[in-house]
Design an enzyme around this catalytic site. Structure first.
Site, PDB file in Angstrom:
ATOM      1  N   LYS A 182      52.606  28.777  29.655  1.00 34.80           N
ATOM      2  CA  LYS A 182      51.962  27.486  29.425  1.00 34.80           C
ATOM      3  C   LYS A 182      51.463  27.344  27.990  1.00 34.80           C
ATOM      4  O   LYS A 182      51.564  26.275  27.386  1.00 34.80           O
ATOM      5  CB  LYS A 182      50.797  27.314  30.413  1.00 34.80           C
ATOM      6  N   GLY A 183      50.898  28.427  27.452  1.00 32.86           N
ATOM      7  CA  GLY A 183      50.317  28.348  26.115  1.00 32.86           C
ATOM      8  C   GLY A 183      51.317  27.925  25.064  1.00 32.86           C
ATOM      9  O   GLY A 183      51.029  27.078  24.206  1.00 32.86           O
ATOM     10  N   GLN A 237      46.208  29.964  34.939  1.00 33.36           N
ATOM     11  CA  GLN A 237      46.793  30.592  36.127  1.00 33.36           C
ATOM     12  C   GLN A 237      48.017  29.791  36.612  1.00 33.36           C
ATOM     13  O   GLN A 237      48.676  29.162  35.820  1.00 33.36           O
ATOM     14  CB  GLN A 237      45.746  30.766  37.234  1.00 33.36           C
ATOM     15  N   ASN A 284      40.586  35.017  32.117  1.00 34.46           N
ATOM     16  CA  ASN A 284      41.725  35.813  32.586  1.00 34.46           C
ATOM     17  C   ASN A 284      43.036  35.061  32.388  1.00 34.46           C
ATOM     18  O   ASN A 284      44.072  35.487  32.878  1.00 34.46           O
ATOM     19  CB  ASN A 284      41.571  36.168  34.070  1.00 34.46           C
ATOM     20  N   ALA A 285      42.974  33.934  31.664  1.00 26.27           N
ATOM     21  CA  ALA A 285      44.157  33.080  31.528  1.00 26.27           C
ATOM     22  C   ALA A 285      45.258  33.755  30.705  1.00 26.27           C
ATOM     23  O   ALA A 285      46.415  33.744  31.081  1.00 26.27           O
ATOM     24  CB  ALA A 285      43.765  31.747  30.888  1.00 26.27           C
ATOM     25  N   GLY A 286      44.907  34.325  29.565  1.00 26.13           N
ATOM     26  CA  GLY A 286      45.864  35.094  28.784  1.00 26.13           C
ATOM     27  C   GLY A 286      47.072  34.331  28.283  1.00 26.13           C
ATOM     28  O   GLY A 286      48.197  34.756  28.473  1.00 26.13           O
ATOM     29  N   HIS A 287      46.867  33.175  27.657  1.00 20.84           N
ATOM     30  CA  HIS A 287      47.982  32.428  27.084  1.00 20.84           C
ATOM     31  C   HIS A 287      48.422  33.083  25.773  1.00 20.84           C
ATOM     32  O   HIS A 287      47.634  33.236  24.840  1.00 20.84           O
ATOM     33  CB  HIS A 287      47.580  30.971  26.830  1.00 20.84           C
ATOM     34  N   ARG A 338      48.364  44.818  32.529  1.00 22.01           N
ATOM     35  CA  ARG A 338      48.945  45.262  33.800  1.00 22.01           C
ATOM     36  C   ARG A 338      50.408  44.851  33.915  1.00 22.01           C
ATOM     37  O   ARG A 338      50.800  43.767  33.491  1.00 22.01           O
ATOM     38  CB  ARG A 338      48.166  44.656  34.985  1.00 22.01           C
ATOM     39  N   ARG A 383      25.394  26.612  44.200  1.00 23.79           N
ATOM     40  CA  ARG A 383      24.387  25.834  43.474  1.00 23.79           C
ATOM     41  C   ARG A 383      23.301  26.694  42.837  1.00 23.79           C
ATOM     42  O   ARG A 383      22.152  26.287  42.719  1.00 23.79           O
ATOM     43  CB  ARG A 383      23.752  24.780  44.411  1.00 23.79           C
ATOM     44  N   GLY A 385      51.383  32.138  37.878  1.00 22.32           N
ATOM     45  CA  GLY A 385      50.812  32.318  36.549  1.00 22.32           C
ATOM     46  C   GLY A 385      51.775  33.007  35.604  1.00 22.32           C
ATOM     47  O   GLY A 385      52.886  33.384  35.972  1.00 22.32           O
ATOM     48  N   ASP A 386      51.362  33.139  34.352  1.00 25.69           N
ATOM     49  CA  ASP A 386      52.151  33.810  33.310  1.00 25.69           C
ATOM     50  C   ASP A 386      53.473  33.096  33.044  1.00 25.69           C
ATOM     51  O   ASP A 386      54.451  33.721  32.634  1.00 25.69           O
ATOM     52  CB  ASP A 386      52.430  35.278  33.681  1.00 25.69           C
TER      53      ASP A 386
END
Length: 427
Positions: A17-18, A223, A39-42, A302, A144, A13-14
């Site tokens: 991508k954005g 991610q 939690n993606a944070g782009h 973080r 479900r 991750g990080d």
């Protein structure tokens, strides 16, 4: 019929991508997120402004493009409302350009408490989640018992209360306190009302009909591939399928309709949270990478753990994703290094291997190749022809080792600092 191109991260991750979604968006009609939560944070930077996206696709800044939050995403109404309102204040009105899948699952207030309780119960073995309730939401989805965006239109209150009581029974059994739940619920219901201002769609129909009309679609992953629930460094992974196969289930697209797969990686490696990391640096060099790369989470703040580029892991994720184009980010972070190391093999119990193992234990020792650094500022360069020879050698070494061309190199955070090495490989 057009095919869906996929853009995703090949590391933990990080990867950036954005920014690349934003750069490629002018070539597409539709941008769609297919998995992950807030939690993606782009992070995107352009025209002197910095934006952080958590759930909204990164194509939202290109004014004439449609964006879709797909069924594979889990959505927190509170955080979505914060994110969308912040973008609206900056002049980006989303209501006409953002569609939300009815089948996307909702993160409930009690999911956050369950997330925190489960981490507390693990003690020193905790995974290091962001505490946003994403894992418990996916657990309810598989069990479900989850709530979906479409439930906002169908007996939401009744279904919400049933889910809440199930969660509270769990928390009571764990003796975990739930202070502040009533206030969080009020914010959640306000978020639900805000969500209702947007258009809900059956995204699987919408995406496939767009392809049949000849429109181009870019699927955006969150991610990184090494956090995939099946193929990542389990159990220190996320709760969804982060690889290109996740696009099929996360948007309702058949495998035969997947086109190019753009795999993004940093010129070095980072990781947030707990879990194995073979090339991690614990010395001054690791601190230097962290400082130069501003390696702090855009959502959590973080500190990211830093290390050298790991080609064993990169080969593995290129294979899993069927990556056809590579995009290398943050090469400029290495501008001042005399020597750059790259892991080409693992040593496990005295034997060298290029295969990614079942478990990344302490027995995995990286074997490095040393390359000469380029020792110059590349952040102002605009053409591959101006790259120093040592950077060209670094790129060629990776391409030879991985067997897939590097189509783009990023030399800074701004969208303008993006250099196409092979324009013919881009849309």
């Amino acid at each position: 019929m057009k095919k869906v191109d996929v853009l995703l991260g090949l590391q933990w991750g990080d990867e950036g991508k954005g920014k690349i979604v934003d750069v490629l968006t002018p070539s597409y009609d539709l941008i769609a997120r297919f998995q992950g939560g807030p939690n993606a944070g782009h992070t995107l930077e352009f025209e002197g402004e910095k934006y952080i996206l958590r759930s909204i696709p990164s194509g939202i800044f290109q004014g004439d493009k449609l964006n879709v939050i797909g069924n594979g995403v889990v959505l927190d109404p509170i955080l979505f409302a914060e994110e969308a309102r912040a973008l609206s204040r900056s002049g980006h009105d989303l209501r006409k350009r953002l569609l939300i899948s009815r089948k996307a699952h909702l993160i409930l207030p009690t999911h956050r408490y369950i997330d925190a309780a489960q981490e507390a119960l693990k003690g020193s073995a905790k995974i290091g989640t962001t505490g946003k309730g994403i894992g418990p939401t996916y657990t309810d989805k598989i069990g479900r018992t989850g709530l979906r965006v479409g439930d906002i239109e169908h007996q939401l209150e009744e279904r919400y209360q049933a889910a809440k009581e199930r969660h509270l029974a769990l928390l009571r059994a764990w003796n975990y306190p739930v202070e502040g739940l009533e206030e969080l619920e009020q914010q959640w219901m306000e978020g639900i009302r805000y969500l209702q201002e947007f258009t809900f769609v059956d995204s699987e129909h919408f995406v496939n009909e767009s392809l049949h009309r000849g429109q181009s679609v870019l699927a955006e992953g969150a991610q990184g591939s090494l956090l995939d629930i099946d193929f990542g460094s389990y159990p220190f992974v996320t709760s969804s399928s982060t690889i290109s196969a996740g696009c099929c289930t996360g948007l309702g697209v058949a495998p035969r309709h997947i086109g190019e797969v753009y795999g993004i990686f940093k010129a070095y490696c980072t990781r947030v949270g707990s879990g194995p990391f073979p090339t991690e640096l614990f010395d001054e060099m690791g601190e230097r990478l962290c400082s130069l790369g501003h390696e702090f989470g855009s959502v959590t703040g973080r500190r990211r753990r830093c290390g050298w580029l790991d080609l064993v892991a990169l080969r593995y994720t290129v294979m899993l994703n069927g990556a056809t184009r590579l995009i290398m980010m943050k090469s400029d972070v290495l501008d001042s290094f005399d020597t750059i190391r790259v892991c080409t093999d693992y040593e496990i119990k005295g034997e060298l291997t290029r295969s990614f193992p079942y478990e990344l234990s302490n027995e995995v020792k990286p074997h490095y190749t040393e390359l000469k650094g380029w020792k110059c500022d590349t952040t102002q360069l605009t053409r591959y022809e101006d790259f120093p020879q040592e950077l060209r050698d670094y790129i060629a070494f990776i391409e030879e080792q991985i067997g897939v061309p590097i189509a783009v190199v990023s030399v800074g955070p701004d969208r303008a600092q993006t250099i196409a090495l092979h324009p013919e490989l881009l849309p």
